[in-house]
Write an enzyme that holds these catalytic residues in place. Sequence first.
Site, PDB file in Angstrom:
ATOM      1  N   TYR A  27       2.007   2.563  -6.366  1.00 34.31           N
ATOM      2  CA  TYR A  27       2.862   1.645  -7.097  1.00 34.31           C
ATOM      3  C   TYR A  27       2.033   0.844  -8.101  1.00 34.31           C
ATOM      4  CZ  TYR A  27       6.293   3.163  -3.680  1.00 34.31           C
ATOM      5  OH  TYR A  27       7.120   3.933  -2.914  1.00 34.31           O
ATOM      6  N   GLY A  68       4.768   1.021  12.052  1.00 34.95           N
ATOM      7  CA  GLY A  68       5.924   1.203  11.190  1.00 34.95           C
ATOM      8  C   GLY A  68       6.940   2.151  11.783  1.00 34.95           C
ATOM      9  N   ARG A  69       6.766   3.444  11.509  1.00 40.44           N
ATOM     10  CA  ARG A  69       7.733   4.432  12.002  1.00 40.44           C
ATOM     11  C   ARG A  69       7.869   4.384  13.516  1.00 40.44           C
ATOM     12  NH1 ARG A  69       5.088   7.005   7.671  1.00 40.44           N
ATOM     13  NH2 ARG A  69       6.494   7.816   6.062  1.00 40.44           N
ATOM     14  N   SER A  97       5.096  -3.189  10.437  1.00 40.82           N
ATOM     15  CA  SER A  97       4.791  -2.906   9.038  1.00 40.82           C
ATOM     16  C   SER A  97       6.027  -3.035   8.152  1.00 40.82           C
ATOM     17  CB  SER A  97       4.249  -1.481   8.887  1.00 40.82           C
ATOM     18  OG  SER A  97       2.937  -1.365   9.364  1.00 40.82           O
ATOM     19  N   PRO A  98       5.819  -3.346   6.864  1.00 41.73           N
ATOM     20  CA  PRO A  98       6.941  -3.289   5.917  1.00 41.73           C
ATOM     21  C   PRO A  98       7.493  -1.863   5.859  1.00 41.73           C
ATOM     22  CG  PRO A  98       5.010  -4.331   4.932  1.00 41.73           C
ATOM     23  CD  PRO A  98       4.563  -3.712   6.209  1.00 41.73           C
ATOM     24  N   ARG A 151      -1.970  -5.154   1.065  1.00 45.07           N
ATOM     25  CA  ARG A 151      -1.987  -3.760   1.529  1.00 45.07           C
ATOM     26  C   ARG A 151      -2.531  -2.906   0.397  1.00 45.07           C
ATOM     27  NH1 ARG A 151       1.266   0.284   5.174  1.00 45.07           N
ATOM     28  NH2 ARG A 151       1.406  -1.552   6.512  1.00 45.07           N
ATOM     29  N   GLN A 208       6.626  -8.618   1.828  1.00 41.98           N
ATOM     30  CA  GLN A 208       5.701  -7.924   0.922  1.00 41.98           C
ATOM     31  C   GLN A 208       6.269  -7.952  -0.495  1.00 41.98           C
ATOM     32  OE1 GLN A 208       5.303  -3.471   0.830  1.00 41.98           O
ATOM     33  NE2 GLN A 208       3.344  -3.906   1.836  1.00 41.98           N
ATOM     34  N   ALA A 248       8.836  -3.894   1.095  1.00 40.85           N
ATOM     35  CA  ALA A 248       8.454  -4.117  -0.299  1.00 40.85           C
ATOM     36  C   ALA A 248       9.647  -4.654  -1.073  1.00 40.85           C
ATOM     37  CB  ALA A 248       7.959  -2.810  -0.916  1.00 40.85           C
TER      38      ALA A 248
END
Length: 363
Positions: free
Chosen positions: A183, A324-325, A23-24, A231, A102, A59
């Site tokens: 965002y 991701g994490r 993931s970004p 996303r 992204q 991002a």
Amino acid sequence: MPTKLFSPFSLRSLQLDNRIVVSPMAQYSALEGGIAGDWHLMHIGSLAVSGPGLIIMEATAVQPCGRVSPVCLGLWSDDQIGGLRRVIDFARAHGTTKIGIQLAHAGRKASVAPPWLTGKELSSAEGGWATVGPSSTPYPGRRAPAALDAAALASLKDDYVAATRRALQAGFDLLELHCAHGYLLNSFLSALSNDRTDAYGGDIAGRMRFPLEVFKAIRAAWPEHLPLGVRISATDWVDRGWDINDSVLFAKELKAIGCDYITPSSGGVVPEQKITVGRGYQVPFSAAIREGAGIATMAVGMIEDGQHAEEILDAGAADLIAIGRGMTYDPRWSWHAAEKLGQRAAFPPQYARSHPSMRNLPR
């Protein structure tokens, strides 16, 4: 026996070796001017040698005011292409993964310090800047953004297109449009953050209009043979906010204009959100959108290990698994998933002797 997690998957002409996606993940580590530096070389390079099918870089702002923090990546200038190309070239030289990026604009949630430096809104004296949004409704506890007028919307759309062209020059294989986490584009979608009274507000058709226009402009600028996904925040987790039914409708509209996949995350529009967090807590959003809109999805959100990922794919809840994490905590997540499932993930030759099957060989 073959597994779905380690089977190939195609998005347009792009073939992924497996269904594992990094993931970004915002790194808050850009050099001056939003340029990728050695941290990104190390971060992406380390993940690239670990065998995922796809890495999507963090991002990346299409305008200076669209950065979350002063040290976030950007693609608003040709000067930023070289740093990204250096990272891509390094990753390709040492790994087999495909690389995406992204594109984003932080909107009314921009101009904050990195999370380890409080994460609070920055004043102009601290290096902050004026923010923008669909309307002047502020993110609770922060200053009011300037509402984007027709000229600013047109300029912003042009900047997304320019960033798309720079991403192609840098050499990316895939683009993802950020419409999540409160965002800018996500704040157009939610009635909790968009109180415009023109064609870009009001009912859901009006609130979807600008994000769809941006996507359509990017799709026209991005090569037909390369994939473009989005996303989203599948729900605001707040009564009267954006919900999964809205997300299915949005996904249908995106698919109709050339979207290749949806990654359903959630939340971020308002701090009052009440998120029910747990193992695979966002996977049901992926399943609902995949079925309801007939589009490929990436599942995200506390996916624990390879067996869990395989169960999600077997259930038809997603086509790809985005970690991701879990990847930053365990950059060799793909190797460990392969070992548990009796499969093989890409190993660089320098590390091949660390594989459990080779540990007893002579040095």
